[in-house]
Scaffold this motif. Structure first.
Motif, PDB file in Angstrom:
ATOM      1  N   ARG A   1     -65.033  33.955  -6.829  1.00 54.34           N
ATOM      2  CA  ARG A   1     -64.865  35.171  -6.044  1.00 54.34           C
ATOM      3  C   ARG A   1     -65.109  34.952  -4.557  1.00 54.34           C
ATOM      4  NH1 ARG A   1     -65.825  35.904 -11.036  1.00 54.34           N
ATOM      5  NH2 ARG A   1     -65.026  37.708 -12.168  1.00 54.34           N
ATOM      6  N   LYS A   2     -66.006  34.040  -4.243  1.00 53.74           N
ATOM      7  CA  LYS A   2     -66.279  33.756  -2.830  1.00 53.74           C
ATOM      8  C   LYS A   2     -65.036  33.181  -2.150  1.00 53.74           C
ATOM      9  CE  LYS A   2     -69.372  31.172   0.183  1.00 53.74           C
ATOM     10  NZ  LYS A   2     -70.503  30.234   0.250  1.00 53.74           N
ATOM     11  N   VAL A   3     -64.383  32.237  -2.807  1.00 51.35           N
ATOM     12  CA  VAL A   3     -63.184  31.602  -2.247  1.00 51.35           C
ATOM     13  C   VAL A   3     -62.045  32.616  -2.158  1.00 51.35           C
ATOM     14  CG1 VAL A   3     -61.440  29.835  -2.660  1.00 51.35           C
ATOM     15  CG2 VAL A   3     -63.850  29.301  -3.003  1.00 51.35           C
ATOM     16  N   LEU A   4     -61.891  33.426  -3.201  1.00 44.94           N
ATOM     17  CA  LEU A   4     -60.836  34.451  -3.181  1.00 44.94           C
ATOM     18  C   LEU A   4     -61.066  35.448  -2.039  1.00 44.94           C
ATOM     19  CD1 LEU A   4     -60.406  35.175  -6.982  1.00 44.94           C
ATOM     20  CD2 LEU A   4     -58.690  34.198  -5.446  1.00 44.94           C
ATOM     21  N   SER A   5     -62.325  35.819  -1.819  1.00 43.98           N
ATOM     22  CA  SER A   5     -62.650  36.745  -0.734  1.00 43.98           C
ATOM     23  C   SER A   5     -62.331  36.130   0.623  1.00 43.98           C
ATOM     24  CB  SER A   5     -64.132  37.114  -0.808  1.00 43.98           C
ATOM     25  OG  SER A   5     -64.536  37.798   0.334  1.00 43.98           O
ATOM     26  N   ASP A   6     -62.693  34.872   0.806  1.00 45.75           N
ATOM     27  CA  ASP A   6     -62.391  34.188   2.066  1.00 45.75           C
ATOM     28  C   ASP A   6     -60.886  34.076   2.283  1.00 45.75           C
ATOM     29  OD1 ASP A   6     -65.048  33.921   2.685  1.00 45.75           O
ATOM     30  OD2 ASP A   6     -65.219  31.855   1.967  1.00 45.75           O
ATOM     31  N   MET A   7     -60.151  33.794   1.205  1.00 45.82           N
ATOM     32  CA  MET A   7     -58.692  33.723   1.304  1.00 45.82           C
ATOM     33  C   MET A   7     -58.111  35.082   1.690  1.00 45.82           C
ATOM     34  SD  MET A   7     -57.321  31.387  -1.823  1.00 45.82           S
ATOM     35  CE  MET A   7     -55.618  31.606  -1.383  1.00 45.82           C
TER      36      MET A   7
ATOM     37  N   ASN B   1     -75.719  41.197  -4.121  1.00 43.77           N
ATOM     38  CA  ASN B   1     -75.064  41.929  -3.037  1.00 43.77           C
ATOM     39  C   ASN B   1     -73.820  41.210  -2.547  1.00 43.77           C
ATOM     40  OD1 ASN B   1     -76.982  43.914  -3.110  1.00 43.77           O
ATOM     41  ND2 ASN B   1     -78.226  43.037  -1.490  1.00 43.77           N
ATOM     42  N   PHE B   2     -73.912  39.888  -2.387  1.00 45.03           N
ATOM     43  CA  PHE B   2     -72.747  39.144  -1.920  1.00 45.03           C
ATOM     44  C   PHE B   2     -71.628  39.173  -2.949  1.00 45.03           C
ATOM     45  CE2 PHE B   2     -75.214  37.140   1.518  1.00 45.03           C
ATOM     46  CZ  PHE B   2     -74.267  37.245   2.518  1.00 45.03           C
ATOM     47  N   ARG B   3     -71.977  39.042  -4.223  1.00 48.46           N
ATOM     48  CA  ARG B   3     -70.938  39.091  -5.257  1.00 48.46           C
ATOM     49  C   ARG B   3     -70.206  40.429  -5.229  1.00 48.46           C
ATOM     50  NH1 ARG B   3     -69.810  36.418 -10.319  1.00 48.46           N
ATOM     51  NH2 ARG B   3     -68.768  37.829 -11.746  1.00 48.46           N
ATOM     52  N   SER B   4     -70.948  41.531  -5.078  1.00 49.59           N
ATOM     53  CA  SER B   4     -70.285  42.837  -5.042  1.00 49.59           C
ATOM     54  C   SER B   4     -69.438  42.990  -3.778  1.00 49.59           C
ATOM     55  CB  SER B   4     -71.303  43.967  -5.162  1.00 49.59           C
ATOM     56  OG  SER B   4     -72.186  43.950  -4.067  1.00 49.59           O
ATOM     57  N   LEU B   5     -69.891  42.425  -2.663  1.00 50.88           N
ATOM     58  CA  LEU B   5     -69.085  42.461  -1.437  1.00 50.88           C
ATOM     59  C   LEU B   5     -67.779  41.707  -1.638  1.00 50.88           C
ATOM     60  CD1 LEU B   5     -68.773  42.992   1.643  1.00 50.88           C
ATOM     61  CD2 LEU B   5     -69.916  40.803   1.992  1.00 50.88           C
ATOM     62  N   TRP B   6     -67.865  40.512  -2.256  1.00 51.59           N
ATOM     63  CA  TRP B   6     -66.646  39.723  -2.501  1.00 51.59           C
ATOM     64  C   TRP B   6     -65.682  40.494  -3.392  1.00 51.59           C
ATOM     65  CZ3 TRP B   6     -70.177  35.123  -4.062  1.00 51.59           C
ATOM     66  CH2 TRP B   6     -70.729  34.554  -2.911  1.00 51.59           C
ATOM     67  N   ILE B   7     -66.211  41.165  -4.409  1.00 50.56           N
ATOM     68  CA  ILE B   7     -65.369  41.911  -5.340  1.00 50.56           C
ATOM     69  C   ILE B   7     -64.661  43.048  -4.616  1.00 50.56           C
ATOM     70  CG2 ILE B   7     -65.450  43.470  -7.330  1.00 50.56           C
ATOM     71  CD1 ILE B   7     -67.543  41.540  -8.533  1.00 50.56           C
ATOM     72  N   VAL B   8     -65.373  43.749  -3.732  1.00 53.04           N
ATOM     73  CA  VAL B   8     -64.756  44.838  -2.967  1.00 53.04           C
ATOM     74  C   VAL B   8     -63.623  44.293  -2.103  1.00 53.04           C
ATOM     75  CG1 VAL B   8     -65.175  46.453  -1.069  1.00 53.04           C
ATOM     76  CG2 VAL B   8     -66.765  46.338  -2.975  1.00 53.04           C
ATOM     77  N   ARG B   9     -63.861  43.166  -1.444  1.00 56.74           N
ATOM     78  CA  ARG B   9     -62.831  42.574  -0.578  1.00 56.74           C
ATOM     79  C   ARG B   9     -61.623  42.116  -1.383  1.00 56.74           C
ATOM     80  NH1 ARG B   9     -66.608  38.799   3.344  1.00 56.74           N
ATOM     81  NH2 ARG B   9     -67.269  40.461   4.749  1.00 56.74           N
ATOM     82  N   ILE B  10     -61.857  41.488  -2.539  1.00 52.66           N
ATOM     83  CA  ILE B  10     -60.752  41.013  -3.379  1.00 52.66           C
ATOM     84  C   ILE B  10     -59.949  42.206  -3.889  1.00 52.66           C
ATOM     85  CG2 ILE B  10     -60.185  39.857  -5.546  1.00 52.66           C
ATOM     86  CD1 ILE B  10     -62.744  38.147  -5.084  1.00 52.66           C
ATOM     87  N   ASN B  11     -60.636  43.265  -4.285  1.00 57.77           N
ATOM     88  CA  ASN B  11     -59.954  44.450  -4.796  1.00 57.77           C
ATOM     89  C   ASN B  11     -59.061  45.056  -3.711  1.00 57.77           C
ATOM     90  OD1 ASN B  11     -59.249  46.502  -6.531  1.00 57.77           O
ATOM     91  ND2 ASN B  11     -61.071  47.718  -6.113  1.00 57.77           N
TER      92      ASN B  11
ATOM     93  N   GLY C   1     -50.199  45.048  -4.732  1.00 55.51           N
ATOM     94  CA  GLY C   1     -49.777  45.828  -5.888  1.00 55.51           C
ATOM     95  C   GLY C   1     -50.469  45.483  -7.188  1.00 55.51           C
ATOM     96  N   MET C   2     -51.732  45.064  -7.130  1.00 62.01           N
ATOM     97  CA  MET C   2     -52.501  44.765  -8.343  1.00 62.01           C
ATOM     98  C   MET C   2     -53.879  45.388  -8.226  1.00 62.01           C
ATOM     99  SD  MET C   2     -51.894  40.721  -9.074  1.00 62.01           S
ATOM    100  CE  MET C   2     -52.345  40.756 -10.779  1.00 62.01           C
ATOM    101  N   SER C   3     -54.534  45.520  -9.368  1.00 57.82           N
ATOM    102  CA  SER C   3     -55.943  45.916  -9.338  1.00 57.82           C
ATOM    103  C   SER C   3     -56.791  44.642  -9.449  1.00 57.82           C
ATOM    104  CB  SER C   3     -56.269  46.849 -10.498  1.00 57.82           C
ATOM    105  OG  SER C   3     -56.179  46.146 -11.715  1.00 57.82           O
ATOM    106  N   TYR C   4     -58.064  44.782  -9.131  1.00 59.08           N
ATOM    107  CA  TYR C   4     -58.975  43.636  -9.191  1.00 59.08           C
ATOM    108  C   TYR C   4     -59.039  43.057 -10.600  1.00 59.08           C
ATOM    109  CZ  TYR C   4     -63.421  41.199  -9.624  1.00 59.08           C
ATOM    110  OH  TYR C   4     -64.382  40.271  -9.905  1.00 59.08           O
TER     111      TYR C   4
END
Length: 115
Positions: free
Chosen positions: A91-97, A55-65, A72-75
């Motif tokens: 992905r966790k760090v990218l989401s936090d950023m 669940n957390f991984r999918s949340l991070w992916i949604v936030r990064i996307n 101007g990019m896709s995930y």
């Protein structure tokens, strides 16, 4: 002489009853019912520890996307570009950023675009 299993059995039963503390009805004080309830609860806990990671991984992916689309990019292009540029951010760090430091995320996205 017959050996009674008093101490060992009581300790085993008490361990289960202690885990069943807070349950309703006979599940909290009747060993057989408590054992069934505790076993099921431990099974659910084990299953849901793995589910929480998904669940957390999918949340991070949604936030990064979402953040990637603002620059101007896709995930998938972002992740592929980071891999090509050998940027080792998970992905966790990218989401936090993406949440806390949008400018930093945009800089990382530009690195991925260039690669």
């Amino acid at each position: 002489m017959r050996v009674k299993k008093g101490f060992k059995a009581r300790r085993r039963r008490n361990r289960i009853l202690k885990l069943a503390k807070g349950y309703r009805g006979r599940r909290k004080n009747c060993y057989k019912r408590a054992n069934q309830a505790v076993e099921r609860a431990l099974d659910y806990a084990a299953r849901d520890r793995a589910a929480r990671k998904r669940n957390f991984r999918s949340l991070w992916i949604v936030r990064i996307n979402a953040a990637a689309r603002t620059v101007g990019m896709s995930y998938s292009k972002l992740i592929a570009g980071l891999a090509k540029a050998q940027v080792a951010l998970d992905r966790k760090v990218l989401s936090d950023m993406a949440i806390a430091d949008p400018a930093g995320f945009a800089a990382v996205a530009n690195i991925a675009k260039a690669a």
